[in-house]
Design an enzyme around this catalytic site. Structure first.
Site, PDB file in Angstrom:
ATOM      1  N   CYS A  90      -4.402   2.517  -3.675  1.00 20.62           N
ATOM      2  CA  CYS A  90      -5.381   2.088  -4.671  1.00 20.62           C
ATOM      3  C   CYS A  90      -6.150   3.247  -5.320  1.00 20.62           C
ATOM      4  O   CYS A  90      -5.933   3.557  -6.488  1.00 20.62           O
ATOM      5  CB  CYS A  90      -6.367   1.109  -4.041  1.00 20.62           C
ATOM      6  SG  CYS A  90      -5.561  -0.410  -3.512  1.00 20.62           S
TER       7      CYS A  90
HETATM    8  N1  LIG Z   1      -3.170  -2.666  -0.185  1.00 21.31           N
HETATM    9  C1  LIG Z   1      -4.409  -2.839  -0.575  1.00 21.31           C
HETATM   10  O1  LIG Z   1      -5.332  -2.579   0.181  1.00 21.31           O
HETATM   11  C2  LIG Z   1      -4.721  -3.352  -1.967  1.00 21.31           C
HETATM   12  C3  LIG Z   1      -6.049  -3.743  -2.244  1.00 21.31           C
HETATM   13  C4  LIG Z   1      -6.341  -4.232  -3.502  1.00 21.31           C
HETATM   14  C5  LIG Z   1      -5.360  -4.294  -4.463  1.00 21.31           C
HETATM   15  N2  LIG Z   1      -4.082  -3.915  -4.179  1.00 21.31           N
HETATM   16  C6  LIG Z   1      -3.074  -4.043  -5.228  1.00 21.31           C
HETATM   17  O2  LIG Z   1      -2.238  -5.144  -4.916  1.00 21.31           O
HETATM   18  C7  LIG Z   1      -0.902  -4.896  -5.341  1.00 21.31           C
HETATM   19  C8  LIG Z   1       0.047  -5.037  -4.176  1.00 21.31           C
HETATM   20  O3  LIG Z   1      -0.257  -4.055  -3.223  1.00 21.31           O
HETATM   21  P1  LIG Z   1       0.241  -4.142  -1.724  1.00 21.31           P
HETATM   22  O4  LIG Z   1      -0.531  -3.115  -0.975  1.00 21.31           O
HETATM   23  O5  LIG Z   1       0.235  -5.542  -1.248  1.00 21.31           O
HETATM   24  O6  LIG Z   1       1.760  -3.665  -1.893  1.00 21.31           O
HETATM   25  P2  LIG Z   1       2.913  -3.802  -0.802  1.00 21.31           P
HETATM   26  O7  LIG Z   1       3.908  -2.760  -1.140  1.00 21.31           O
HETATM   27  O8  LIG Z   1       2.331  -3.849   0.570  1.00 21.31           O
HETATM   28  O9  LIG Z   1       3.534  -5.249  -1.086  1.00 21.31           O
HETATM   29  C9  LIG Z   1       4.183  -5.582  -2.247  1.00 21.31           C
HETATM   30  C10 LIG Z   1       5.359  -6.476  -1.919  1.00 21.31           C
HETATM   31  O10 LIG Z   1       5.980  -6.857  -3.150  1.00 21.31           O
HETATM   32  C11 LIG Z   1       7.393  -6.890  -2.941  1.00 21.31           C
HETATM   33  N3  LIG Z   1       8.046  -6.820  -4.241  1.00 21.31           N
HETATM   34  C12 LIG Z   1       8.282  -5.742  -5.028  1.00 21.31           C
HETATM   35  N4  LIG Z   1       8.864  -6.105  -6.177  1.00 21.31           N
HETATM   36  C13 LIG Z   1       9.015  -7.446  -6.128  1.00 21.31           C
HETATM   37  C14 LIG Z   1       9.543  -8.398  -7.010  1.00 21.31           C
HETATM   38  N5  LIG Z   1      10.031  -8.053  -8.202  1.00 21.31           N
HETATM   39  N6  LIG Z   1       9.563  -9.681  -6.625  1.00 21.31           N
HETATM   40  C15 LIG Z   1       9.065 -10.060  -5.423  1.00 21.31           C
HETATM   41  N7  LIG Z   1       8.531  -9.198  -4.549  1.00 21.31           N
HETATM   42  C16 LIG Z   1       8.507  -7.910  -4.889  1.00 21.31           C
HETATM   43  C17 LIG Z   1       7.660  -5.727  -2.013  1.00 21.31           C
HETATM   44  O11 LIG Z   1       8.882  -5.877  -1.325  1.00 21.31           O
HETATM   45  C18 LIG Z   1       6.446  -5.813  -1.080  1.00 21.31           C
HETATM   46  O12 LIG Z   1       6.698  -6.609   0.058  1.00 21.31           O
HETATM   47  C19 LIG Z   1      -0.926  -3.512  -5.972  1.00 21.31           C
HETATM   48  O13 LIG Z   1      -1.136  -3.640  -7.345  1.00 21.31           O
HETATM   49  C20 LIG Z   1      -2.142  -2.865  -5.334  1.00 21.31           C
HETATM   50  O14 LIG Z   1      -2.692  -1.860  -6.154  1.00 21.31           O
HETATM   51  C21 LIG Z   1      -3.747  -3.458  -2.939  1.00 21.31           C
END
Ligand SMILES: NC(=O)c1ccc[n+]([C@@H]2O[C@H](COP(=O)([O-])OP(=O)(O)OC[C@H]3O[C@@H](n4cnc5c(N)ncnc54)[C@H](O)[C@@H]3O)[C@@H](O)[C@H]2O)c1
Length: 458
Positions: free
Chosen positions: A289
């Site tokens: 992030c």
């Molecule tokens: N991790 C955090 O603490 C956090 C906090 C706030 C916001 N975010 C935001 O949330 C979003 C997701 O982050 P995250 O940490 O959960 O990522 P992550 O990598 O842990 O999870 C994302 C998931 O999406 C899947 N994926 C990718 N492409 C795909 C598709 N086309 N169809 C279906 N699934 C698909 C991946 O396999 C993965 O399991 C990002 O934009 C991030 O910036 C994350």
């Protein structure tokens, strides 16, 4: 007249669809889709299932899908028991097939938003996930984008893909942006009690997305548009990045001046009961992030001939920190009768922050990479959360245990991440030199001269 009647019938149509959705949320009889079952999506899916709501998870990662379909958790922050119960009750299932979206009343998109090697936004995951959702978009469905991204992604990129179907947001289906605020490792604030913001394309879109979110979140704050939601999320993260950069710069200044300890300075400033919020220096910022998101905005700003100076300056300072830490480590090696190449450096904690198992963009990796560039051959690490990692083709494996022997064998021990499980008393007692980038040894080290603290002005 005819145009007015047509518009009234459209409004009636959207109101009917909204009423139908609201009655499903009231009775808890709706079905939720969660696309992307990672750090954001899985807690969300489990939370809905816990409330007795049916959830279809969709992910391109077949391993994650299989794990959920065995009732097995793979995210540290998620309550394994809740996941198992949701699975056993038949409320939580997962698939790699987007066609299950057709059974969903609301679909959340929680896919990654990384940057490219040149640090430009990469929204290709949002695009492909949206295409998957669009294939079975149906009247009355609510689509909620949760991935952090630059302003106008929802309306400028997601909406046109969904509307290839001929349906219109606010008339035939509902579309909103609602950023995620989950803070992995945070024991106090979790999905249910952390307020969230929702900005819909129309008022009805906002209302629909708020109603769905309220099923699992205590406080939901509507804003006037998806763009406001997109921008407010970036503000939250840029606020952190800029303030961390400020203390990182002051830590370096304290070292330069001498005799002023930045940690004591922050502690003293924190006694002000208003107008100050403490931030702490460290070896750099990491995770998915705070490091990445600011670049999304600086990239988007360029279209408007606008340079986001704060963002650029904060990135410059924060990204210089691993280099600063490398210099601290190499100075401590230089004080010993050993060549840089032959020194053993032990990194303690490589996850990007305390007590999490997330390695993404961790500054510890950058520190290790910089030491490799300087031909330091013996780089070792211990992290109870991370068993191994690879840098430039070289595999690193964690020490099994942190023992006095492991500590004594290192020429420099570096606290890169201050996990609570570390025995800091033993670390200070058994190490030749400790480079402490987190002020973790303070309670045990006192004035011990073998602890070199970032920003302590010594
Ligand atoms: N991790 C955090 O603490 C956090 C906090 C706030 C916001 N975010 C935001 O949330 C979003 C997701 O982050 P995250 O940490 O959960 O990522 P992550 O990598 O842990 O999870 C994302 C998931 O999406 C899947 N994926 C990718 N492409 C795909 C598709 N086309 N169809 C279906 N699934 C698909 C991946 O396999 C993965 O399991 C990002 O934009 C991030 O910036 C994350």
């Amino acid at each position: 007249m005819a145009a007015m009647a047509k518009s009234r019938s459209r409004n009636n149509n959207s109101q009917t669809l909204l009423n139908s959705l609201l009655s499903k949320t009231e009775s808890g009889t709706l079905t939720i889709g969660v696309v992307g079952l990672g750090y954001v999506g899985l807690p969300l899916a489990v939370e809905f299932a816990r409330k007795g709501i049916r959830v279809h998870g969709i992910d391109v990662d077949a391993k994650k899908v299989a794990s959920i379909n065995r009732g097995k958790n793979y995210i540290q922050d998620v309550n394994s028991e809740w996941l198992r119960e949701g699975f056993k009750a038949g409320l939580l299932t997962a698939s790699t097939d987007f066609s299950v979206c057709a059974e969903c009343d609301a679909v959340f998109i929680c896919v990654p938003t990384p940057f490219t090697v040149n640090k430009d936004p990469d929204i290709s995951y949002i695009i492909s996930a949206t295409e998957g959702v669009a294939a079975s978009l149906k009247p009355g469905q609510v689509i909620i984008l949760k991935s952090t991204t630059f302003p106008n992604t929802t309306e400028g990129y997601v909406q046109p893909i969904l509307e290839r179907s001929g349906m219109k947001a606010g008339r035939d289906y509902f579309l909103a942006f609602s950023p995620e605020r989950i803070d992995p490792g945070n024991q106090k604030w979790h999905t249910g009690n952390t307020p969230i913001v929702v900005g819909g394309v129309t008022k009805e879109c906002t209302e629909a997305a708020c109603a769905v979110n309220k099923l699992i979140i205590d406080k939901v704050i509507p804003v006037s548009s998806p763009k406001v939601g997109e921008m407010e999320k970036l503000l939250e993260n840029i606020f952190r990045s800029v303030n961390i950069a400020l203390v990182n710069e002051l830590a370096q200044l304290c070292d330069r001046i001498g005799g002023i300890n930045i940690w004591e300075v922050v502690e003293a400033a924190s006694t002000k009961p208003f107008g100050f919020m403490p931030f702490y220096p460290g070896p750099g910022i990491g995770g998915h992030c705070i490091l990445i998101d600011p670049y999304y905005l600086s990239w988007a700003a360029r279209e408007y001939d606008f340079v986001t100076n704060f963002i650029t300056l904060a990135a410059e300072v924060n990204e210089s920190m691993p280099f600063y830490v490398r210099a601290m480590i190499e100075r401590e090696i230089a004080r010993q009768p050993i060549r840089l190449e032959d020194a053993t450096v032990l990194l303690l904690g490589v996850a990007f922050k305390r007590d999490v198992d997330d390695l993404r963009h961790s500054p510890a990796l950058k520190v290790a990479e910089l030491l490799m560039q300087d031909n330091v051959r013996n780089i070792e690490y211990y992290d109870p959360f991370i068993s191994s990692f690879v840098i430039n083709g070289r595999k690193f494996t964690s020490k099994k245990e942190l023992t006095p022997e492991v500590l004594r064998a290192a020429d420099v021990v570096v606290i890169t991440t201050d996990h609570s499980a570390f025995d800091y008393e033993m670390i200070v007692a058994e190490s030749k030199v400790v480079v402490d980038t987190r002020n973790a040894c303070k309670p045990v080290s006192g004035e011990k001269s073998n602890v070199v603290l970032l920003g302590d002005g010594r």
